[in-house]
Design a protein around this motif. Sequence first.
Motif, PDB file in Angstrom:
ATOM      1  N   GLU A  99       7.557  -1.463  12.166  1.00 53.27           N
ATOM      2  CA  GLU A  99       6.174  -1.675  11.941  1.00 53.27           C
ATOM      3  C   GLU A  99       5.661  -1.999  13.222  1.00 53.27           C
ATOM      4  OE1 GLU A  99       6.251  -2.256   7.114  1.00 53.27           O
ATOM      5  OE2 GLU A  99       6.603  -4.156   8.273  1.00 53.27           O
ATOM      6  N   TRP A 121      -4.337  -2.110   7.414  1.00 57.77           N
ATOM      7  CA  TRP A 121      -3.109  -1.281   7.547  1.00 57.77           C
ATOM      8  C   TRP A 121      -2.189  -2.295   6.425  1.00 57.77           C
ATOM      9  CZ3 TRP A 121       1.994  -1.658  10.261  1.00 57.77           C
ATOM     10  CH2 TRP A 121       2.839  -0.656  10.251  1.00 57.77           C
ATOM     11  N   SER A 166       1.870   1.128   5.481  1.00 56.26           N
ATOM     12  CA  SER A 166       2.252   2.594   5.144  1.00 56.26           C
ATOM     13  C   SER A 166       1.032   3.404   5.719  1.00 56.26           C
ATOM     14  CB  SER A 166       2.597   2.753   3.516  1.00 56.26           C
ATOM     15  OG  SER A 166       1.370   2.385   3.012  1.00 56.26           O
TER      16      SER A 166
END
Length: 375
Positions: A44, A104, A107
């Motif tokens: 991420e 965000w 996903s």
Amino acid sequence: MWRIPQEPRPDRRERARALGFSFAEIAGEPYWDESAAYHFTAAEVDVLDDVTAELESLCRAAVDHAVRWNRREVLGLGEAAWALAAASWRKGEPSLYGRMDLRWDGSGPPLLLEYNADTPTALFEAAVVQWEWLRCTWPEMDQFNAIHEALLAAWPAMRLPGRVHFCCARDSDEDRGTVDYLRDTAAQAGLEVPFLFMDEIGWNGRGFRDLGERPVEAGFKLYPWDWLIREEFGGLLPGGTRWIEPAWRMIPASKGFLALLWEMFPGHPNLLPAFLGPGRSGGREIGKPFWGREGANLRLPDGTETPGPYGEQPRVWQGWAELPEFGGRFPVLGSWLVAGRPCGLGIREDDTPLTRDSSRFVPHAFTPAGEISAA
């Protein structure tokens, strides 16, 4: 990405003071909040890094387009401001730092809400305070945070004279704390770093001077360009001074820039639809004053408007992307750039979907690649 409740350290106030974090509380309320932390995976963090670099590339292409084709009206810049901005871009004046605010939830693609390209704050807490927290609290974890090292490397590359004056307005602990932190990084890079309040900058008929009549050859100003050009000496700018941030940063700092980005890159996965008039985004939308700050005078999808002093400004109308909710809190991810490169993350959250001047700063961490999180 998830939010983990934490037990605040009992000595957090003393630690904040030891770091020089004078605005850990604002108006009697905590601003630095250790009651939770956001956790990311290494993958991420890679997404945030890559998206920030991609958006910076788009922004620089859009600035160049704006200057080449004289798109000042889209940006809400008058002729004098535009002349300064365009000349600065053509000279190739380097930027020191900026912050992109992203929506965000871990996903889908991160979405650009706006670019704080002129006077971004929340820098010291992102670079220093949350790093100290990590080392004490989750020493086995990592953090998307190379901000300090990036600043130390950036100052020598800016081709500045040996003395840089650092300036901000009076009566803001947050602004002064940000400026003092940047002064420290510049001093570590070998520069002389005197401080001035904005109202202490003088003019001797040839150039800007400090209280000791020394020339202000280079000046870091935590003071927006759209305010600076309206000051009594605004017509004298740049006045023989290298300003940081440079004047071309007025272009991406304007909320009108969001409409220019969408015009140039329609449908880009990291952009929200944005137009200079309402009703064109194809759904709910939010109206943002071109030069608004801290959530003031936002025209919300239900037709209401937040209070503030920017109500008479032109607006950009951006597609509504409500912030994700984590346990009743709504985070904005502030992705930092130094010298145009992504280098760190700071998170502010609120108990409403709007980020305001009362929103709190919370730390983050991520699990190093190849390790399994125990959280």
